[in-house]
Design an enzyme around this catalytic site. Structure first.
Site, PDB file in Angstrom:
ATOM      1  CG  ASP A 146      -4.796  24.643 -40.855  1.00 13.02           C
ATOM      2  OD1 ASP A 146      -4.184  24.994 -39.834  1.00 13.02           O
ATOM      3  OD2 ASP A 146      -4.382  23.712 -41.563  1.00 13.02           O
ATOM      4  CG  ASP A 201     -13.482  27.307 -46.542  1.00  9.43           C
ATOM      5  OD1 ASP A 201     -13.466  26.443 -47.444  1.00  9.43           O
ATOM      6  OD2 ASP A 201     -12.548  28.115 -46.360  1.00  9.43           O
ATOM      7  CG  ASP A 202     -12.512  22.794 -47.308  1.00  6.94           C
ATOM      8  OD1 ASP A 202     -12.199  23.909 -46.850  1.00  6.94           O
ATOM      9  OD2 ASP A 202     -11.813  22.184 -48.132  1.00  6.94           O
TER      10      ASP A 202
HETATM   11  O1  LIG Z   1      -7.443  28.617 -41.976  1.00  4.43           O
HETATM   12  P1  LIG Z   1      -6.452  28.671 -43.081  1.00  4.43           P
HETATM   13  O2  LIG Z   1      -5.034  28.406 -42.604  1.00  4.43           O
HETATM   14  O3  LIG Z   1      -6.534  29.909 -43.911  1.00  4.43           O
HETATM   15  O4  LIG Z   1      -6.747  27.429 -44.041  1.00  4.43           O
HETATM   16  C1  LIG Z   1      -8.039  27.070 -44.439  1.00  4.43           C
HETATM   17  C2  LIG Z   1      -8.230  27.232 -45.919  1.00  4.43           C
HETATM   18  O5  LIG Z   1      -7.231  26.453 -46.639  1.00  4.43           O
HETATM   19  C3  LIG Z   1      -7.869  25.651 -47.611  1.00  4.43           C
HETATM   20  O6  LIG Z   1      -8.041  26.346 -48.821  1.00  4.43           O
HETATM   21  P2  LIG Z   1      -6.872  26.547 -49.897  1.00  4.43           P
HETATM   22  O7  LIG Z   1      -6.303  27.929 -49.746  1.00  4.43           O
HETATM   23  O8  LIG Z   1      -5.901  25.413 -49.792  1.00  4.43           O
HETATM   24  O9  LIG Z   1      -7.581  26.503 -51.295  1.00  4.43           O
HETATM   25  P3  LIG Z   1      -8.639  25.459 -51.888  1.00  4.43           P
HETATM   26  O10 LIG Z   1      -9.893  25.642 -51.094  1.00  4.43           O
HETATM   27  O11 LIG Z   1      -8.774  25.886 -53.291  1.00  4.43           O
HETATM   28  O12 LIG Z   1      -8.083  24.081 -51.721  1.00  4.43           O
HETATM   29  C4  LIG Z   1      -9.218  25.359 -47.004  1.00  4.43           C
HETATM   30  O13 LIG Z   1     -10.164  25.015 -48.015  1.00  4.43           O
HETATM   31  C5  LIG Z   1      -9.582  26.659 -46.330  1.00  4.43           C
HETATM   32  O14 LIG Z   1     -10.219  27.548 -47.225  1.00  4.43           O
HETATM   33  O1  LIG Z   2      -6.896  19.674 -47.721  1.00  2.35           O
HETATM   34  C1  LIG Z   2      -6.546  20.415 -46.771  1.00  2.35           C
HETATM   35  N1  LIG Z   2      -6.410  19.883 -45.512  1.00  2.35           N
HETATM   36  C2  LIG Z   2      -6.023  20.618 -44.426  1.00  2.35           C
HETATM   37  O2  LIG Z   2      -5.894  20.097 -43.305  1.00  2.35           O
HETATM   38  C3  LIG Z   2      -5.783  22.008 -44.659  1.00  2.35           C
HETATM   39  N2  LIG Z   2      -5.396  23.046 -43.862  1.00  2.35           N
HETATM   40  C4  LIG Z   2      -5.334  24.130 -44.636  1.00  2.35           C
HETATM   41  N3  LIG Z   2      -5.676  23.832 -45.904  1.00  2.35           N
HETATM   42  C5  LIG Z   2      -5.965  22.522 -45.962  1.00  2.35           C
HETATM   43  N4  LIG Z   2      -6.335  21.740 -47.004  1.00  2.35           N
HETATM   44 MG   LIG Z   3     -10.169  26.769 -49.291  1.00  2.00          MG
END
Ligand SMILES: O=P(O)(O)OC[C@H]1O[C@H](OP(=O)(O)OP(=O)(O)O)[C@H](O)[C@@H]1O
Ligand SMILES: O=c1[nH]c(=O)c2nc[nH]c2[nH]1
Ligand SMILES: [Mg+2]
Length: 168
Positions: A106, A102-103
Site C-alpha cells: 500500500d 505479501d498480500d
Molecule cells: O504498504 P503498507 O502501507 O505497509 O501496507 C501493506 C501491509 O498492510 C497489511 O498488513 P497489516 O499491517 O494490516 O497486518 P496483517 O497482514 O496482519 O493484516 C498488508 O497485509 C501489508 O502487509
Molecule cells: O485488508 C487490507 N486492505 C488494504 O487495502 C490495505 N492497505 C494496507 N493494509 C491493508 N489491508
Molecule cells: Mg500484512
C-alpha cells in the site's frame, strides 16, 4: 493508504478470485526462480505464500511478523519477528534466491522494512497500490491509492441492500 485517510473505493476479493490471482502470480514467479525458500509477511502474506509455495514446489517457508494497521487505521510499524538464522543462511545473508510474499503493498512502509532485512530477495505481492508499487518486483493487479482491498478472510456473507436504496 496514505496516513489515516479514509479510502473511498472498495475492492472486495472472493476466495476464488484470490486463488486465481495467486496462481497468476506464480506463473510470473516461475520465470524468475528457483527460490530456496518463501518468506511470508504475516499475517496477510501467509495465505498467498501457501498457494505460491505449493505451486512452485518450495517446502521451506519462513515468516517475518510485522504489524501496522488496525483495520484501515495505519499505526506505528513494529517488527515482531525477523527471519530465522537457517533461512538467512539459505539466502547467503542478503536474501539471494529467497522469495518474500505479501498480500499487498500500500504505502510501501512494510515492504521497505522487510526489504532492508534481505535486500537481494525477490519481493512479490498479489495486489499493489501506486505508492508501494516501486518496491515490488512482481505483482498481479494494481488498484488506486484511495481503494481499500477487502480480503476473503476479513469478510463474512451479509445482506446487500438493492442498488436503488443506495448500495454501491
Ligand atoms: O504498504 P503498507 O502501507 O505497509 O501496507 C501493506 C501491509 O498492510 C497489511 O498488513 P497489516 O499491517 O494490516 O497486518 P496483517 O497482514 O496482519 O493484516 C498488508 O497485509 C501489508 O502487509
Ligand atoms: O485488508 C487490507 N486492505 C488494504 O487495502 C490495505 N492497505 C494496507 N493494509 C491493508 N489491508
Ligand atoms: Mg500484512
Amino acid at each position: 493508504m496514505t496516513a489515516n485517510k479514509t479510502p473511498n473505493k472498495a475492492f472486495p476479493v472472493s476466495w476464488d478470485q484470490f486463488h486465481r490471482d495467486c496462481r497468476a502470480l506464480t506463473w510470473r514467479l516461475n520465470e524468475t526462480g528457483p527460490f530456496h525458500a518463501v518468506v511470508a509477511i504475516t499475517r496477510g502474506g501467509l495465505v498467498p505464500a501457501a498457494i505460491v509455495a505449493r505451486e512452485l514446489g518450495v517446502r521451506v517457508i519462513d515468516t517475518v511478523c510485522v504489524t501496522s494497521y488496525d483495520h484501515i487505521r495505519k499505526g506505528e510499524l513494529k517488527v515482531l519477528k525477523g527471519i530465522s538464522d537457517a533461512t538467512a543462511k539459505l539466502g547467503g545473508g542478503t536474501g539471494k534466491d529467497l522469495l518474500i510474499v505479501d498480500d499487498l503493498v500500500d504505502t510501501g512502509a512494510t515492504a521497505r522494512v522487510v526489504r532492508s532485512m534481505i535486500p537481494d530477495a525477490h519481493f512479490a505481492t498479489v495486489y499493489a497500490k501506486p505508492l508501494g508499487k516501486p518496491l515490488v518486483d512482481t505483482f498481479i493487479t494494481e488498484v488506486s491509492q484511495d481503494t481499500w482491498i477487502y480480503f476473503p478472510w476479513d469478510l463474512d456473507l451479509a445482506f446487500a441492500p438493492p442498488l436503488r436504496d443506495g448500495a454501491a
